[in-house]
Design an enzyme around this catalytic site. Sequence first.
Site: not given
Length: 473
Positions: A113-116, A119
């Site tokens: 997911a794009f949060k990687d 993060m």
Amino acid sequence: MRYISTRATGTPERKRFCEILLEGLAPDGGLYLPETYPQVDAATLTRWRGLAYADLAFEVLSLYVDDIPADDLRALCRKTYTEEVFGTAAIVPLTRLENGLYLEALSNGPTLAFKDMAMQLLGNLFEYELARRGEELNIFGATSGDTGSAAEYAMRGKKGVRVFMTSPDGRMSPFQQAQMFSLLDDNIYNIAITGVFDDCQDLVKAVSGDLEFKRKYKIGTVNSINWARLMAQVVYYFAGYLQSTKTNDERVSFTVPSGNFGNVCAGHVARMMGLPIAQLVVATNENDVLDEFFRTGVYRVRGTADTHETSSPSMDISKASNFERFVFDLLGRDGARTADLFGTQVPRQGRFDLGADPAFAQAASRYGFASGKSTHADRLATIRDTWQKYGVVVDTHTADGLKVAHAHRVPGVPMLVLETALPIKFAATIVEALGREPERPAKFEGIEALPKKVRVMAPDVQAIKDLIAQACD
Ligand SMILES: *Cc1c(COP(=O)(O)O)cnc(C)c1O
């Protein structure tokens, strides 16, 4: 570069990047923003064409970070954005669906997911800064899926950081549980709470609300209001633009599946820096707080009963926690008015209305914002159409984006839809739409059978505090 709060008045406190890196909200309750947006001229943009993603990230970040030596910052970017971690050399490759319509892949990192994207950088920045200060940090959070696993994969094995992540016992999908609980690193503590997500959030509030405990055990968070996360996301707007154009005379638009307004706020920052973005299209699901604002000027926080559980769950929000940053800019950076709207009107009345304010019209005319909403039926239809027309399977959040993007395309302006997750994470809806299971990347084959490390605990504040205290001894 200095940072100020969106609620700053008079002569505001001006902080440096590393001072706000490990902080959440500003002390006045506002969110941090750079004092001014650095401008990227055409010559610079031309020079950036052809840079590897990690080096582009370094160029963008160095406009915002002046308290980490350049060589160290470059090394942190190169360590973060590798083909090994993100699957391709391009890091955020474009897929052309048809002339003028692209998907920009942000979801090939460790948790799909794009949060990687942000993060993973945050993990390296935290490790660097904590080592420099000789400090430790205990991240204590609550998750119902994407954010918690992205945080754990970013912080695993990092020196000076422990992650205590609560989640509602048995309520995440088997894939999500396997992703998180199969992390065996010593500094990762998975805590399944016998309760619902709200119980987990209450625990976080109770522990962070005990200021003495918080100070003694260096409790922190990694939520989406962190400026460093937003800054890291600015980079892929530049990367998407540079991949889809040949000259700087061209403009492109982006459609962004949105929840807390973190992703699209990074697009706003990129546009303010001079990136030739025509429109920023905000796509929501049934939880249409943001679509309502961009249509009417009314920002209305939803209650629990009004917040829908949908098949694009990472966009199920009752309020958009990054939205204050954009409103601050929209109001000509008037900290007193922003404080009144978000610090007084929202807590008291649950809403504010800018519909009659001349500034509201500028959201579209000056800042390029547009919006739209997508429902479960739209999602199913879009997943089906995209498969039939282009042979591409998209996840439910990206489907919301595509649905809304179709309504906002302008001939001659390429539309880039941000792909925010891979379909395997939301397999049940893909099966509902297509009658078959989505593809599973090879490295996730059989993860449900891996050994798991998780403690099941009651929602008991003292027991959680004891666990944290014990781990720190
Ligand atoms: C978090 C998330 C979103 C929403 O992003 P915001 O920054 O909160 O607007 C959309 N799609 C997926 C898959 C997510 O994980």
